[in-house]
Design an enzyme around this catalytic site. Structure first.
Site, PDB file in Angstrom:
ATOM      1  N   HIS A  59      -7.137  23.152  34.215  1.00  0.00           N
ATOM      2  CA  HIS A  59      -8.494  22.838  34.712  1.00  0.00           C
ATOM      3  C   HIS A  59      -9.163  24.116  35.226  1.00  0.00           C
ATOM      4  O   HIS A  59      -9.027  24.483  36.392  1.00  0.00           O
ATOM      5  CB  HIS A  59      -8.436  21.787  35.821  1.00  0.00           C
ATOM      6  N   HIS A  61     -12.808  26.670  34.940  1.00  0.00           N
ATOM      7  CA  HIS A  61     -14.199  26.902  34.505  1.00  0.00           C
ATOM      8  C   HIS A  61     -14.352  28.380  34.154  1.00  0.00           C
ATOM      9  O   HIS A  61     -14.298  29.233  35.037  1.00  0.00           O
ATOM     10  CB  HIS A  61     -15.175  26.498  35.609  1.00  0.00           C
ATOM     11  N   LEU A  62     -14.555  28.652  32.870  1.00  0.00           N
ATOM     12  CA  LEU A  62     -14.689  30.051  32.424  1.00  0.00           C
ATOM     13  C   LEU A  62     -16.144  30.503  32.416  1.00  0.00           C
ATOM     14  O   LEU A  62     -16.432  31.688  32.313  1.00  0.00           O
ATOM     15  CB  LEU A  62     -14.075  30.218  31.027  1.00  0.00           C
ATOM     16  N   ASP A 151     -16.228  16.852  32.836  1.00  0.00           N
ATOM     17  CA  ASP A 151     -15.954  17.430  34.158  1.00  0.00           C
ATOM     18  C   ASP A 151     -17.160  18.134  34.768  1.00  0.00           C
ATOM     19  O   ASP A 151     -17.908  18.845  34.105  1.00  0.00           O
ATOM     20  CB  ASP A 151     -14.791  18.415  34.116  1.00  0.00           C
ATOM     21  N   HIS A 178     -13.295  13.264  35.642  1.00  0.00           N
ATOM     22  CA  HIS A 178     -13.778  13.705  36.947  1.00  0.00           C
ATOM     23  C   HIS A 178     -14.375  12.442  37.563  1.00  0.00           C
ATOM     24  O   HIS A 178     -15.353  11.904  37.039  1.00  0.00           O
ATOM     25  CB  HIS A 178     -14.832  14.801  36.760  1.00  0.00           C
ATOM     26  N   ASP A 305      -8.877  24.006  39.211  1.00  0.00           N
ATOM     27  CA  ASP A 305     -10.321  23.773  39.145  1.00  0.00           C
ATOM     28  C   ASP A 305     -11.050  25.076  39.506  1.00  0.00           C
ATOM     29  O   ASP A 305     -12.079  25.069  40.178  1.00  0.00           O
ATOM     30  CB  ASP A 305     -10.755  22.625  40.078  1.00  0.00           C
ATOM     31  N   HIS A 309     -18.377  31.300  41.310  1.00  0.00           N
ATOM     32  CA  HIS A 309     -19.820  31.336  41.583  1.00  0.00           C
ATOM     33  C   HIS A 309     -20.161  32.719  42.117  1.00  0.00           C
ATOM     34  O   HIS A 309     -19.317  33.365  42.751  1.00  0.00           O
ATOM     35  CB  HIS A 309     -20.211  30.285  42.634  1.00  0.00           C
ATOM     36  N   GLY A 324     -17.476  24.320  44.433  1.00  0.00           N
ATOM     37  CA  GLY A 324     -16.450  25.013  43.659  1.00  0.00           C
ATOM     38  C   GLY A 324     -15.872  26.217  44.359  1.00  0.00           C
ATOM     39  O   GLY A 324     -16.572  26.940  45.076  1.00  0.00           O
TER      40      GLY A 324
HETATM   41  O1  DOR Z   1     -15.927  22.044  42.750  1.00  0.00           O
HETATM   42  C1  DOR Z   1     -16.213  21.873  41.582  1.00  0.00           C
HETATM   43  N1  DOR Z   1     -16.818  22.845  40.857  1.00  0.00           N
HETATM   44  N2  DOR Z   1     -15.929  20.716  41.018  1.00  0.00           N
HETATM   45  C2  DOR Z   1     -16.334  20.397  39.781  1.00  0.00           C
HETATM   46  O2  DOR Z   1     -16.055  19.323  39.342  1.00  0.00           O
HETATM   47  C3  DOR Z   1     -17.154  21.350  39.003  1.00  0.00           C
HETATM   48  C4  DOR Z   1     -16.934  22.739  39.449  1.00  0.00           C
HETATM   49  C5  DOR Z   1     -17.959  23.709  38.929  1.00  0.00           C
HETATM   50  O3  DOR Z   1     -18.295  23.658  37.745  1.00  0.00           O
HETATM   51  O4  DOR Z   1     -18.383  24.569  39.707  1.00  0.00           O
HETATM   52 ZN    ZN Z   2     -14.314  18.227  38.270  1.00  0.00          ZN
END
Ligand code: DOR
Ligand code: ZN
Length: 428
Positions: A59, A61-62, A151, A178, A305, A309, A324
């Protein structure tokens, strides 16, 4: 040239190994595993270290395409290698959304070029993550998607989820949920309870997650599709998954270090936006229940996860900061420090949670420390003491919720298909 990894403590529950052995790699495969191996090979002395089947974080996020100011496939897979990962499953909330074969192909091509770890892309369940129209599932699978998920959001309509599963189950892939009821959660910022009240922040109730955990289990029963609950965070959610498993349903779940080791109390008085995550940090009772799920087998995988950012995005009023936190560079250390060393789980169980099960759930090539297996290998030193963030981050982002935390254990060497991607802690 062949590579001989000597003297590490090998732990592989699938091969039934727990002891000091040598491992010979030839090309992209393991050629031999045994005691005092001799070979015409480059030799690496790994005495004092552990050697395990390559870790996979299912899990992550790239951010690419579309959010390259937060992170790129190059920067975030670099972070993955630094954290000891041989592979990651990428989430589809990119721009454009990963909801067709072209974007899946793009993600794979960028990952291939970067070369830091394998990337197994997930594809969106619905077009644009809008929950209205089924995505191009067949096209995505043809281009290498390993799973479907919206997600970042839950699929809000039970009927839509049913249609996605009924249609998509012919591809044999897992549906990852999710769980977030948007009506109930609304603008919720942190777990609904005494802390949200004290801070004057809108509450994100546990029930907003549990409703969809329970609903999605029901729809999995109805359709027969494989369901995987993402980043589970509540005690009643864990109980629901435990009951589904006892019933024999094809249901699995994952938990993140921040839901295992942090609680909403950490936000009290700090308003630290790095701790703003979705689902939110819950209570100490919830975290304990998720840890119990890790120990008793209810939780199948530990994931991060990892959600990069930019600093300026997180440096805002709590309500305006995005959800996130990053974590892929410290998840192994957190698990060793908080679960293995205190005896909650052993290394074999850790390997199940961070390597064997993620691969099995995603349906990708299994890896084992055995002759003939793909040489995806993680080596770590269980005794290196360090502080998260002390040397900066390989990730483009710095929003790690564990920044400043003292941990023990660190990946030193990683091999992906026999190629070194991390050597002595340095990304190659
Ligand atoms: O905390 C999170 N950030 N939860 C998510 O489901 C998405 C993710 C994001 O894309 O920043
Ligand atoms: Zn999520």
């Amino acid at each position: 040239m062949a590579l001989l990894l000597k003297g590490a403590h090998v732990v592989d529950p699938v091969a039934g190994i727990d002891g000091v052995l040598d491992v010979l790699i030839e090309g992209d495969r393991i050629a031999r595993v045994g005691e005092a191996l001799q070979a015409d090979a480059e030799v690496r002395d790994l005495t004092g270290k552990y050697l395990v089947p390559g870790l996979v974080d299912m899990h992550v996020h790239l951010r690419e395409p579309g959010f390259e100011h937060k992170g790129t496939i190059e920067s975030e897979t670099r972070a993955a290698a630094k954290g000891g990962m041989t592979g990651v499953c990428s989430m589809p909330n990119t721009n454009p959304v990963t909801d067709n074969g072209t974007v899946v192909e793009y993600v794979r091509a960028c990952a291939e070029r970067a070369g830091h770890c394998r990337v197994f892309p997930s594809g969106a369940m619905t077009k644009g993550l809008k929950g209205e129209i089924i995505s191009e599932m067949g096209d995505m699978v043809a281009h290498g998607a390993v799973a479907f998920t919206d997600d970042g959001r839950g699929v809000q309509s039970a009927g839509m989820l049913r249609r996605c599963m009924d249609y998509g189950k012919m591809f044999g892939k897992v549906f990852m949920s999710h769980c977030q009821d948007e009506e109930l959660v609304g603008d919720g910022q942190i777990n609904e309870g005494p802390v949200s009240t004290r801070l004057g922040l809108a509450g994100w109730p546990a029930e907003g997650e549990e409703l969809q955990v329970v609903r999605d289990i029901q729809i999995a029963r109805l359709t027969g599709a494989k369901l995987h609950i993402q980043h589970i965070s509540t005690a009643r959610g864990i109980a629901a998954v435990r009951a589904a498993k006892a019933e024999g349903l094809p249901v699995t779940c994952e938990a993140a270090p921040h839901h295992l080791f942090l609680t909403d109390e950490a936000i009290d008085g700090t308003y630290d936006t790095r701790l703003k995550v979705n689902p939110p940090l819950r209570t100490a009772e919830d975290a304990a229940a998720v840890r119990a799920g890790v120990a008793d087998g209810t939780v199948d995988a530990i994931v991060t996860d990892h959600a990069p950012h930019a600093d300026w995005e997180k440096a805002r009023e709590f309500e305006y900061a995005p959800f996130g936190m990053t974590g892929i560079e410290c998840s192994l250390a957190l698990v060793i420090t908080n679960l293995v060393k205190p005896g909650v789980i052993d290394y074999a169980r850790m390997v199940e949670l961070m390597s064997v099960n993620p691969r099995r759930i995603l349906g990708v090539d299994p890896v084992s420390i055995a002759a003939g297996s793909l040489a995806d290998i993680t080596v770590f030193d269980p005794d290196i003491a360090w502080t998260v963030g002390e040397d900066g981050y390989a990730s483009k982002a710095r929003n790690c919720g564990f920044d400043g935390v003292s941990v023990t254990g660190r990946a030193t060497d990683v091999y992906v298909g026999g190629v070194a991607t991390l050597v002595d802690g340095a990304v190659q």
